[in-house]
Design a protein around this motif. Structure first.
Motif, short mmCIF file in Angstrom:
data_model
loop_
_atom_site.label_atom_id
_atom_site.label_comp_id
_atom_site.label_asym_id
_atom_site.label_seq_id
_atom_site.Cartn_x
_atom_site.Cartn_y
_atom_site.Cartn_z
N SER A 2 38.46 29.31 10.85
CA SER A 2 37.45 28.08 11.07
C SER A 2 38.21 26.74 11.20
N SER A 54 24.87 24.98 6.65
CA SER A 54 24.43 24.89 7.95
C SER A 54 23.85 23.28 8.04
N LEU A 57 27.61 21.33 9.85
CA LEU A 57 28.47 22.40 9.81
C LEU A 57 27.86 23.76 9.66
N THR A 58 28.65 24.72 10.20
CA THR A 58 28.21 26.12 9.78
C THR A 58 29.26 27.03 9.27
N GLY A 59 29.01 27.46 8.05
CA GLY A 59 30.07 28.21 7.23
C GLY A 59 29.82 28.32 6.07
N ALA A 80 34.30 26.08 7.72
CA ALA A 80 33.30 25.70 8.60
C ALA A 80 33.54 25.34 10.02
#
Length: 127
Positions: A2, A54, A57-59, A80
């Protein structure tokens, strides 16, 4: 791997259950991470939380509470990808990473200040 990799730790002179109670409040999440939506993936009680992240950021994010001495070590992890990461320069990614590190430290220091308020240094916290 990431783009955003945050790992931090802060000692809090309080029981894990007290720290987890503060961490469990979704109102606090919105204050600490206003541009993120957190979904509890695992509520580990006095050992902390794991979230799916979410929004901006996505993670994943985790706060692990490790018993230590007369309190806990609050371990904060964030892994993320920022929205639009593929269009960001290395300098922009560094700035996003730094901002997320600062947000994590602000969260841990706020919890520490709240739960240690009024406790003289070196005195075991009240149960």
């Amino acid at each position: 791997m990431s783009s955003i990799q945050v790992a931090d730790q802060t000692f809090v002179a309080a029981e894990g259950a007290a720290v987890a109670e503060v961490l469990g409040g979704a109102t606090n999440w919105r204050k600490w991470w206003p541009d993120l939506t957190l979904e509890v993936r695992e509520d580990r009680g006095d050992k902390g939380f794991r979230w799916t992240v979410s929004g901006a950021l996505t993670g994943t994010m985790e706060v692990w509470l490790q018993p230590s001495l007369d309190g806990v070590i609050l371990h904060y992890f964030l892994h993320a990808e920022p929205e639009g990461a593929e269009r960001m320069s290395p300098r922009e990614l560094l700035a996003v990473n730094r901002a997320r590190r600062v947000a994590g430290k602000q969260m841990s220091f706020e919890i520490k200040a709240r739960l240690e308020a009024g406790r003289p240094a070196g005195v075991t916290p009240a149960g």
